[in-house]
Design a protein around this motif. Structure first.
Motif, mmCIF file in Angstrom:
data_model
loop_
_atom_site.group_PDB
_atom_site.id
_atom_site.type_symbol
_atom_site.label_atom_id
_atom_site.label_comp_id
_atom_site.label_asym_id
_atom_site.label_seq_id
_atom_site.Cartn_x
_atom_site.Cartn_y
_atom_site.Cartn_z
ATOM 1 N N PHE A 183 0.824 -1.207 0.000
ATOM 2 C CA PHE A 183 0.000 0.000 0.000
ATOM 3 C C PHE A 183 0.858 1.257 0.000
ATOM 4 C CE2 PHE A 183 -1.671 3.369 2.790
ATOM 5 C CZ PHE A 183 -2.765 3.784 2.043
ATOM 6 N N GLY A 184 1.902 1.275 0.837
ATOM 7 C CA GLY A 184 2.771 2.447 0.892
ATOM 8 C C GLY A 184 3.458 2.715 -0.432
ATOM 9 N N ALA A 185 3.913 1.644 -1.083
ATOM 10 C CA ALA A 185 4.599 1.811 -2.366
ATOM 11 C C ALA A 185 3.655 2.349 -3.435
ATOM 12 C CB ALA A 185 5.203 0.478 -2.803
ATOM 13 N N ILE A 186 2.441 1.795 -3.517
ATOM 14 C CA ILE A 186 1.506 2.231 -4.555
ATOM 15 C C ILE A 186 0.998 3.638 -4.270
ATOM 16 C CG2 ILE A 186 -0.659 1.377 -3.564
ATOM 17 C CD1 ILE A 186 0.401 0.890 -7.202
ATOM 18 N N LEU A 187 0.839 3.993 -2.985
ATOM 19 C CA LEU A 187 0.386 5.340 -2.637
ATOM 20 C C LEU A 187 1.404 6.388 -3.073
ATOM 21 C CD1 LEU A 187 -1.537 7.298 -1.162
ATOM 22 C CD2 LEU A 187 -0.262 6.808 0.942
ATOM 23 N N LEU A 188 2.671 6.163 -2.743
ATOM 24 C CA LEU A 188 3.703 7.122 -3.127
ATOM 25 C C LEU A 188 3.880 7.175 -4.640
ATOM 26 C CD1 LEU A 188 6.281 6.383 -0.300
ATOM 27 C CD2 LEU A 188 4.993 8.495 -0.621
ATOM 28 N N GLY A 387 0.782 -5.187 -9.144
ATOM 29 C CA GLY A 387 0.835 -6.639 -9.019
ATOM 30 C C GLY A 387 1.318 -7.080 -7.649
ATOM 31 N N ASP A 388 2.298 -6.365 -7.118
ATOM 32 C CA ASP A 388 2.835 -6.688 -5.798
ATOM 33 C C ASP A 388 1.779 -6.497 -4.713
ATOM 34 O OD1 ASP A 388 5.159 -7.237 -3.998
ATOM 35 O OD2 ASP A 388 4.765 -5.185 -3.352
ATOM 36 N N LEU A 389 1.007 -5.419 -4.811
ATOM 37 C CA LEU A 389 -0.040 -5.154 -3.825
ATOM 38 C C LEU A 389 -1.095 -6.263 -3.829
ATOM 39 C CD1 LEU A 389 -1.372 -3.234 -1.759
ATOM 40 C CD2 LEU A 389 -2.497 -2.096 -3.686
#
Length: 499
Positions: A183-188, A387-389
């Motif tokens: 979530f943190g990665a996709i948000l940023l 995909g990771d999320l």
């Protein structure tokens, strides 16, 4: 709020842990039973949220730094920040994670969490301020490196502690940590995409943009990124504080503290503790110092009973020390690695393959059919994060693997490396590359999270905390070695294309 347990409660909990450990040895692990559905009570939401946002916090600072790497490279052109920053980050992560497993886990829980989160918040503010405010370059770079090292230490302490808690709390909460990272990665990434789109639209409407305007955009972007990171870390701290008062989490926190008490680091020294004498200190038979008619006389029958009681007590204490040593020995790094070697290796391999390909090789693949130019690397990064999320959230609902079958996706994962090397040398159609990147993220997220869930499930109750922490260490090892492997592969491809 965690309450102190009485000796009777402590004994009862110890017996429960022993019974559960014995049951785990006798029965085959059923992963689905390890992930029961939880009612969405307020306590569960707060507890799950604390683990979820701790995962987002663990990657927030480093994600912000990587998003601003071009700015740092321009501001410090002679410092090779593209190489120095990852080396400093990975080296610090490895050292602190290993320390937390070997000794740091015995530090008080509240000290670890509140201390690391408070310092983390300060450093999240210090690093951007050191680069946005006007100050000498040497001072700014020194503060940047100090903030990077300090924030990595804080995030590593917090992450290791939460992995240890997750090992005791259960697979749902280990998945929450991994889901929070996704979530943190996709948000940023979404914020970065929005800022890039906004600034480009603004430039198209303006007469022109010079270096000063680009610098302003870079500083504004940095402020936004680190502002979001600050909110994420503050949310983690708030939810963790609330978790301690949640009725849902209280018994599991007590169990965590009990496991720590039962697995002290210096338990091997306990056998050298002198045991109490099986006999009393009073004379067994009347002497001159103990006249026959004295009230202090202990008659032989009473003395025999007393000796038997003392002997039984001494044997009980000795058995307790032996049991404590057995628990502590089982929770050592070597024994935990031996118990869950396959899930730990699967974690390592997942992140090794991932970092060997992403972002280095993948971000260098050119767009051939859609002609996206400099947008193509951004699209690929977004596809991987998506995909990771999804992959990190699937195992808690659908678990396709157990320990026996966990090796099945390994060959598929390794095959990503030659595929993306070939795509870099002879680019495929953009759609093929995009699908492959999404699949890489999906497989990596799913297998890594499944491995993280399975590792504590095959360990005894006394090993679960260490198993969660070793899982985090395995992932960090994979990230570290994989990043160096990715750099080596890029150099190899450059040499190949030149010849």
């Amino acid at each position: 709020m965690v309450s102190h347990t009485s000796p009777q409660q402590r004994c009862g909990l110890a017996l429960d842990l022993d019974a559960l450990a014995k049951q785990e040895e006798e029965e085959e692990v059923d992963v689905q039973q390890l992930m029961p559905p939880h009612e969405w009570s307020a306590g569960f939401v707060v507890t799950y949220g604390a683990f979820f946002f701790s995962g987002a916090s663990a990657i927030a600072m480093w994600s912000c730094i990587t998003l601003c790497l071009d700015f740092f490279a321009q501001k410090y052109p002679t410092e090779r920040v593209g190489f120095v920053f990852p080396v400093v980050n990975m080296s610090t992560l490895l050292v602190i994670s290993l320390y937390m497993i070997v000794a740091g886990r015995q530090l008080p829980l509240e000290t670890r969490m509140h201390g690391s989160l408070a310092a983390y918040l300060v450093l999240v503010l210090l690093l951007p301020l050191a680069n946005i405010l006007e100050m000498p370059t040497v001072v700014a770079y020194t503060l940047t490196i100090m903030s990077l090292v300090g924030s990595t230490i804080c995030s590593s302490v917090m992450q290791s502690t939460m992995y240890g808690l997750g090992g005791v709390f259960g697979p749902v909460f280990l998945q929450a940590i991994e889901g929070g990272k996704g979530f943190g990665a996709i948000l940023l990434f979404v914020i970065r995409l929005a800022l890039k789109w906004h600034f480009r639209s603004h430039d198209e409407g303006a007469d022109g943009s010079g270096a000063a305007q680009e610098l302003y955009y870079a500083k504004l972007s940095m402020a936004v990124f680190f502002g979001v990171a600050f909110v994420i870390v503050a949310t983690t701290w708030t939810l963790y504080t609330g978790m301690k008062y949640a009725e849902f989490a209280e018994p599991m926190l007590e169990e965590y503290l009990m496991v720590q008490d039962e697995t002290p680091i210096n338990a091997t020294l306990l056998l050298s503790t002198p045991l109490p004498s099986p006999t009393g200190s009073e004379p067994q038979f009347p002497t001159e110092q103990s006249p026959l008619l004295s009230n202090n006389v202990v008659w032989p029958r009473e003395q025999i009973q007393r000796n038997e009681d003392a002997q039984a007590q001494a044997e009980s204490e000795e058995e307790g020390l032996l049991l404590l040593r057995e628990h502590a020995t089982s929770a050592t790094l070597v024994n935990v690695l031996r118990t869950a070697a396959k899930p730990f290796f699967s974690l390592f391999l997942s992140f090794f393959v991932c970092l060997s390909c992403f972002p280095g090789l993948i971000s260098a693949i050119p767009s051939t059919t859609y002609h996206l130019a400099d947008w193509f690397p951004i699209v690929l990064v977004g596809c991987y994060n998506l995909g990771d999320l999804v992959g990190k959230n699937l195992p808690v609902y659908v678990m396709y693997f157990d320990v026996e079958s966990l090796h099945l996706p390994w060959l598929l994962q390794v095959s990503f490396i030659p595929f993306f090397m070939a795509a870099l040398v002879h680019p495929f159609a953009d759609l093929v590359t995009i699908v492959a990147v999404v699949f890489l993220g999906l497989v990596t997220g799913y297998v890594a999270t499944a491995s993280m869930i399975l590792a504590p499930s095959v360990c005894s109750e006394y090993q679960k905390e260490v198993a969660g922490m070793v899982g985090g260490l395995s992932a960090i090892l994979g990230l570290c070695i994989g990043s160096y492997n990715g750099l080596a592969l890029e150099m190899l491809i450059q040499l190949w294309t030149k010849t």
